[in-house]
Structures are given as C-alpha cells and as structure tokens.
Scaffold this motif. Structure first.
Motif, mmCIF file in Angstrom:
data_model
loop_
_atom_site.group_PDB
_atom_site.id
_atom_site.type_symbol
_atom_site.label_atom_id
_atom_site.label_comp_id
_atom_site.label_asym_id
_atom_site.label_seq_id
_atom_site.Cartn_x
_atom_site.Cartn_y
_atom_site.Cartn_z
ATOM 1 N N THR A 129 -7.518 5.297 3.724
ATOM 2 C CA THR A 129 -7.441 3.720 3.860
ATOM 3 C C THR A 129 -5.989 3.566 3.249
ATOM 4 O O THR A 129 -5.237 2.798 4.132
ATOM 5 C CB THR A 129 -8.402 3.254 2.731
ATOM 6 N N THR A 130 -5.490 4.045 2.103
ATOM 7 C CA THR A 130 -4.072 3.929 1.898
ATOM 8 C C THR A 130 -3.282 5.275 2.016
ATOM 9 O O THR A 130 -2.017 5.136 2.608
ATOM 10 C CB THR A 130 -4.272 3.641 0.157
ATOM 11 N N LEU A 131 -3.917 6.400 1.610
ATOM 12 C CA LEU A 131 -3.392 7.517 2.199
ATOM 13 C C LEU A 131 -4.198 8.382 3.380
ATOM 14 O O LEU A 131 -5.537 8.221 3.184
ATOM 15 C CB LEU A 131 -3.325 8.598 1.060
ATOM 16 N N SER A 132 -3.772 9.097 4.145
ATOM 17 C CA SER A 132 -4.220 9.708 5.275
ATOM 18 C C SER A 132 -4.303 11.232 4.934
ATOM 19 O O SER A 132 -3.387 12.070 4.403
ATOM 20 C CB SER A 132 -3.667 9.669 6.666
ATOM 21 N N LEU A 162 -0.432 11.591 3.463
ATOM 22 C CA LEU A 162 0.592 10.576 4.283
ATOM 23 C C LEU A 162 0.182 9.230 3.981
ATOM 24 O O LEU A 162 -1.005 8.870 4.162
ATOM 25 C CB LEU A 162 0.967 11.056 5.612
ATOM 26 N N ALA A 163 1.121 8.237 3.835
ATOM 27 C CA ALA A 163 0.685 6.806 3.939
ATOM 28 C C ALA A 163 0.373 6.226 5.173
ATOM 29 O O ALA A 163 0.617 6.784 6.226
ATOM 30 C CB ALA A 163 1.949 6.060 3.613
ATOM 31 N N LEU A 164 -0.935 5.498 5.060
ATOM 32 C CA LEU A 164 -1.167 5.039 6.436
ATOM 33 C C LEU A 164 -0.401 3.446 6.522
ATOM 34 O O LEU A 164 -0.456 2.651 5.883
ATOM 35 C CB LEU A 164 -2.709 4.636 6.274
ATOM 36 N N PRO A 165 0.381 3.510 7.562
ATOM 37 C CA PRO A 165 1.427 2.505 7.685
ATOM 38 C C PRO A 165 1.009 0.954 7.837
ATOM 39 O O PRO A 165 1.470 -0.059 7.417
ATOM 40 C CB PRO A 165 2.240 2.799 8.862
ATOM 41 N N GLU A 166 -0.354 1.182 8.421
ATOM 42 C CA GLU A 166 -0.823 -0.407 8.772
ATOM 43 C C GLU A 166 -1.298 -0.996 7.312
ATOM 44 O O GLU A 166 -1.167 -2.018 6.987
ATOM 45 C CB GLU A 166 -1.992 -0.264 9.772
ATOM 46 N N THR A 195 -2.556 12.165 -7.847
ATOM 47 C CA THR A 195 -2.948 10.871 -7.019
ATOM 48 C C THR A 195 -1.862 9.795 -7.195
ATOM 49 O O THR A 195 -1.155 9.234 -6.199
ATOM 50 C CB THR A 195 -4.498 10.267 -7.437
ATOM 51 N N VAL A 196 -1.414 9.547 -8.212
ATOM 52 C CA VAL A 196 -0.275 8.662 -8.792
ATOM 53 C C VAL A 196 0.775 9.174 -8.106
ATOM 54 O O VAL A 196 1.628 8.320 -7.509
ATOM 55 C CB VAL A 196 -0.088 8.456 -10.256
ATOM 56 N N ALA A 197 1.474 10.404 -8.189
ATOM 57 C CA ALA A 197 2.298 11.014 -7.760
ATOM 58 C C ALA A 197 2.292 10.734 -6.421
ATOM 59 O O ALA A 197 3.362 10.572 -5.559
ATOM 60 C CB ALA A 197 2.661 12.532 -8.260
ATOM 61 N N ASN A 198 1.516 11.065 -5.763
ATOM 62 C CA ASN A 198 1.368 11.118 -4.224
ATOM 63 C C ASN A 198 1.299 9.522 -3.762
ATOM 64 O O ASN A 198 2.337 9.469 -2.813
ATOM 65 C CB ASN A 198 -0.130 11.538 -3.750
ATOM 66 N N LEU A 200 2.997 7.254 -5.418
ATOM 67 C CA LEU A 200 4.449 6.918 -5.414
ATOM 68 C C LEU A 200 5.244 7.180 -4.474
ATOM 69 O O LEU A 200 6.259 6.778 -3.907
ATOM 70 C CB LEU A 200 4.802 7.253 -7.099
ATOM 71 N N HIS A 201 5.071 8.596 -4.158
ATOM 72 C CA HIS A 201 5.869 9.173 -3.193
ATOM 73 C C HIS A 201 6.015 8.710 -1.636
ATOM 74 O O HIS A 201 6.815 8.694 -0.983
ATOM 75 C CB HIS A 201 5.491 10.822 -3.068
ATOM 76 N N GLN A 202 4.736 8.089 -1.514
ATOM 77 C CA GLN A 202 4.508 7.685 -0.108
ATOM 78 C C GLN A 202 4.858 5.949 -0.120
ATOM 79 O O GLN A 202 4.437 5.218 0.735
ATOM 80 C CB GLN A 202 3.109 7.787 0.316
ATOM 81 N N GLY A 203 5.412 5.503 -1.052
ATOM 82 C CA GLY A 203 5.878 4.013 -1.253
ATOM 83 C C GLY A 203 4.866 3.030 -1.803
ATOM 84 O O GLY A 203 5.212 1.697 -1.612
ATOM 85 N N PHE A 204 3.898 3.575 -2.459
ATOM 86 C CA PHE A 204 2.772 2.484 -3.196
ATOM 87 C C PHE A 204 2.847 2.506 -4.616
ATOM 88 O O PHE A 204 3.058 3.422 -5.131
ATOM 89 C CB PHE A 204 1.548 2.976 -2.805
#
Length: 270
Positions: A129-132, A162-166, A195-198, A200-204
């Motif tokens: 949903t948020t991360l793929s 990875l971040a889900l862009p939509e 999970t927090v680090a992931n 933040l790294h993906q822009g959330f």
C-alpha cells in the motif's frame, strides 16, 4: 548479485512507469522491440489475454474474483498464473489500476469539510500500500510459492522496499490539508526501526502514528486492525479514510468514512 540488481532496477521502473518494457534496449538512440521482462529467468511473450489462458487456468477471471473478494482464503496464486501475475505486476497495468483507485480517493478528499480541530486522520496500510515488496515476490514466484515468514522478514530487515508512487500522491495531499496519516501495519513491533528508516528513505514522513502488531497477538488481521481503528475513534479522532491492498485492511468496524482497496493478486491475508 548482478541478477539481483537487474531485478530491482526492473521493479523500480515498473513502479515509476519511467519507460515501457519495449524501451529497455536501444540501438543508435532508437528503441528496439523486446519481450516484456516478467522475471530475469522467465521471459514471456504475448498480451495479458494470451497469458491468461496458459495451462487452461483462467487467470484473469481468478484475479477478478480475488479483487472482488469472491475468491477468499487462498494460500498461493495458481501455479499456472505465475506469468500472468508477473506480467500484471511488472507491466503498466498494475500502475494504471492503482492510479484509478488513488484518483478516486483524491476526488473524495477534495470534498472533505474539515472541522479545523486537527482530529481527522487517514489510515494507511504499509506493505503493498505504502511500500512495495515486489522485488521480494518477483524472486519468489509472484505468490505461487507458499509464504515463508523467515525469508520475508529477512527481506524486511534490508529496508529496501520501494515507495508506491500513487499512494505517495495521496499521502502528500492529505498532509497538505492537515489530515493526519496513521500507518497501521501487520508488521511486528521488533521491525519498527527498520520500517521507520525505510519509510523515511522513500519519502514518507509526518505521520501521526505508526501502529505495529504487538508480540503475542493471536487474532485475525481484521480483528487486529479494526481494534486499532476503534482505539483511534475512542480517542476522539475521525477516520475520514482508510486504504489498503487487503480486504482485511478495510473490513471491520470502524472502517472509516470511506475505504479504498488497492490491487494485490500476490497474497491473501484474512
């Protein structure tokens, strides 16, 4: 290692929609037609319709049943549907379907009348949903193999999802409006730091709460997630929206004022 890097690159391009599969190979600046790459070891030709009929398994109809919540409690994707699901996930179709869901969510967001008290929240699931986790599932048969908690948890600890862009579009829109994101995941408390680090790294960033499953919880996913939403409501928050890839993310009162289901034909959580 080279194959792993290739797989991650392919997945990233699939999620970002940066180019089509036929544009992966160029000669003198001109695109060459190549087979859509579904998996480094399994290149398949043909449209989704042709792939759907392979082996006599109606994979497109099966996937429709999954998304409509008519096919339930399944453990693995039918073996003969690995190519079809892989084609869907790594091609443009998955991104297009996700865009339709998020566009509807954004249209709904534009109608919200906020009370101005800072009590409106939107619940987001994390995985798919948020991360793929598509890099992991692409190496494990796109859901055709039984889930292995040990290998999946090792992947989570890499913090490379990875971040889900939509979904990211929706997340940033809500933040700009003052709606507080709440991340509610089936990941366990011991996975909080990575999970927090992931994320933040993906822009959330900027979430109000990150709710993870506590050790020893024995109930269903519906019971767990609805129970956490009830706590939010009891604390005076208004759940204006709820989005997830599993039906168990959005079923069970209080669901939220509106719910949105993202596509995920790779696994089922009840």
């Amino acid at each position: 290692m080279a194959m792993a890097r290739m797989l991650i690159l392919l997945v990233a391009m699939a999620l970002l929609g940066s180019c089509s599969a036929s544009e992966l190979t160029t000669r003198r600046g001109q695109a060459m037609d190549v087979a859509p790459v579904i998996h480094p070891l399994r290149q398949l030709l043909g449209s989704g319709r042709e792939l759907a009929s392979r082996g006599g398994v109606p994979c497109d109809s099966w996937m429709l049943g999954v998304e409509a919540h008519n096919v339930r409690d399944w453990k693995t994707v039918p073996a003969n549907c690995e190519g079809y699901v892989g084609h869907y996930m790594l091609g443009s179709h998955y991104r297009r379907d996700s865009k339709v869901v998020v566009d509807e969510a954004l249209a709904y967001v534009d109608t919200l009348k906020l009370a101005g008290k800072g009590k409106e929240v939107w619940v987001f699931d994390i995985d798919e949903t948020t991360l793929s986790n598509l890099p992991y599932y692409a190496k494990h048969g796109f859901g055709t193999k039984p889930f292995n908690a040990t290998s999946f948890n090792a992947y989570v600890l890499e913090g490379s999802a990875l971040a889900l862009p939509e979904t990211k579009r929706l997340y940033k829109k809500l933040l700009s409006m003052g709606v507080k994101p709440v991340l509610l995941t089936g990941r366990t408390e011991d996975q909080r730091a990575i999970t927090v680090a992931n994320l933040l790294h993906q822009g959330f960033s900027g979430w109000m709460n990150l709710l993870l499953k506590q050790p020893g919880f024995k109930g269903s996913a519906v019971a767990y997630k609805s129970g956490e939403r009830q706590k939010l409501q009891d604390a005076g928050y208004v759940i204006v929206g709820n989005i997830g890839d599993q039906w168990s993310d959005i079923l069970g009162a209080p669901e939220g004022t509106r719910t949105f289901k993202l596509p995920d034909p790779m696994y089922y959580i009840g």
